[in-house]
Design an enzyme around this catalytic site. Structure first.
Site, mmCIF file in Angstrom:
data_model
loop_
_atom_site.group_PDB
_atom_site.id
_atom_site.type_symbol
_atom_site.label_atom_id
_atom_site.label_comp_id
_atom_site.label_asym_id
_atom_site.label_seq_id
_atom_site.Cartn_x
_atom_site.Cartn_y
_atom_site.Cartn_z
ATOM 1 N N HIS A 178 -65.263 -33.668 -12.845
ATOM 2 C CA HIS A 178 -65.275 -34.956 -13.530
ATOM 3 C C HIS A 178 -65.724 -34.738 -14.967
ATOM 4 O O HIS A 178 -66.112 -33.630 -15.344
ATOM 5 C CB HIS A 178 -66.211 -35.940 -12.820
ATOM 6 C CG HIS A 178 -67.572 -35.393 -12.520
ATOM 7 N ND1 HIS A 178 -68.482 -35.066 -13.505
ATOM 8 C CD2 HIS A 178 -68.165 -35.077 -11.352
ATOM 9 C CE1 HIS A 178 -69.578 -34.610 -12.942
ATOM 10 N NE2 HIS A 178 -69.408 -34.572 -11.628
HETATM 11 P P1 TYD Z 1 -72.021 -36.113 -8.377
HETATM 12 O O1 TYD Z 1 -72.483 -36.022 -9.790
HETATM 13 O O2 TYD Z 1 -70.812 -36.965 -8.116
HETATM 14 O O3 TYD Z 1 -71.803 -34.644 -7.813
HETATM 15 P P2 TYD Z 1 -70.434 -33.820 -7.737
HETATM 16 O O4 TYD Z 1 -69.735 -34.086 -9.015
HETATM 17 O O5 TYD Z 1 -70.821 -32.397 -7.574
HETATM 18 O O6 TYD Z 1 -69.687 -34.359 -6.568
HETATM 19 O O7 TYD Z 1 -73.227 -36.616 -7.508
HETATM 20 C C1 TYD Z 1 -73.151 -36.679 -6.095
HETATM 21 C C2 TYD Z 1 -73.855 -37.932 -5.613
HETATM 22 O O8 TYD Z 1 -75.219 -37.927 -6.021
HETATM 23 C C3 TYD Z 1 -73.228 -39.209 -6.140
HETATM 24 O O9 TYD Z 1 -73.154 -40.124 -5.077
HETATM 25 C C4 TYD Z 1 -74.208 -39.710 -7.149
HETATM 26 C C5 TYD Z 1 -75.541 -39.123 -6.726
HETATM 27 N N1 TYD Z 1 -76.406 -38.791 -7.882
HETATM 28 C C6 TYD Z 1 -77.509 -39.576 -8.159
HETATM 29 O O10 TYD Z 1 -77.811 -40.567 -7.460
HETATM 30 N N2 TYD Z 1 -78.312 -39.240 -9.224
HETATM 31 C C7 TYD Z 1 -78.027 -38.174 -10.033
HETATM 32 O O11 TYD Z 1 -78.774 -37.888 -11.000
HETATM 33 C C8 TYD Z 1 -76.855 -37.381 -9.751
HETATM 34 C C9 TYD Z 1 -76.482 -36.206 -10.602
HETATM 35 C C10 TYD Z 1 -76.095 -37.730 -8.656
#
Ligand code: TYD
Length: 129
Positions: free
Chosen positions: A47
């Protein structure tokens, strides 16, 4: 984006590295999170962020960060706890090929905001035009 060499205070008792707001990294840290227990070889991310800048360090183990600015793609291999990758906003990025027991530390310029994510690659390309 830029690979940044962090200070390394070598000591027979164990080495020490650090980074500070607006010093080694070019933004003020609002949030820190870390990614761990990733099954060896797995992939995360995929992303872009509209506003968030980030700084990624492989505190343990290794992984690759693939960064695309909308025109070209670059792959960075992180495997030293005194190297960090600075990624400005509006970059598509993916983290992959995690080694078993690796630990990825991410310092972010923003609080968490799901609205800041661009999760569709075509939307990212269109926004960057
Ligand atoms: P995400 O950034 O989407 O991880 P990836 O890109 O590796 O799939 O984050 C995964 C989940 O964690 C998403 O539901 C959002 C949550 N999250 C938080 O609540 N706080 C944060 O600081 C981060 C980075 C993620």
């Amino acid at each position: 984006m830029k690979l940044i060499q962090l200070p390394k205070i070598e000591d027979p008792r164990g080495n020490l590295s650090f980074f500070e707001n607006n010093q080694q990294i070019p933004f003020e840290i609002k949030r820190t999170y870390w990614i761990y227990d990733v099954p060896g070889g797995d992939t995360r991310g995929g992303h872009a962020f509209k506003e968030q800048h980030e700084f990624i360090v492989a505190l343990s183990g290794s992984f690759e960060v693939v960064v695309n600015d909308g025109k070209q793609e670059q792959t960075f291999f992180l495997n030293r706890s005194y190297h960090g990758l600075y990624i400005p906003n509006k970059m598509w990025r993916q983290m992959k090929n995690f080694s078993t027991n690796s630990l990825a530390l991410v310092a972010s310029s923003t609080n968490f905001d799901s609205m800041d994510y661009i999760r569709d690659f075509q939307e990212f390309i269109n926004l960057n035009k």
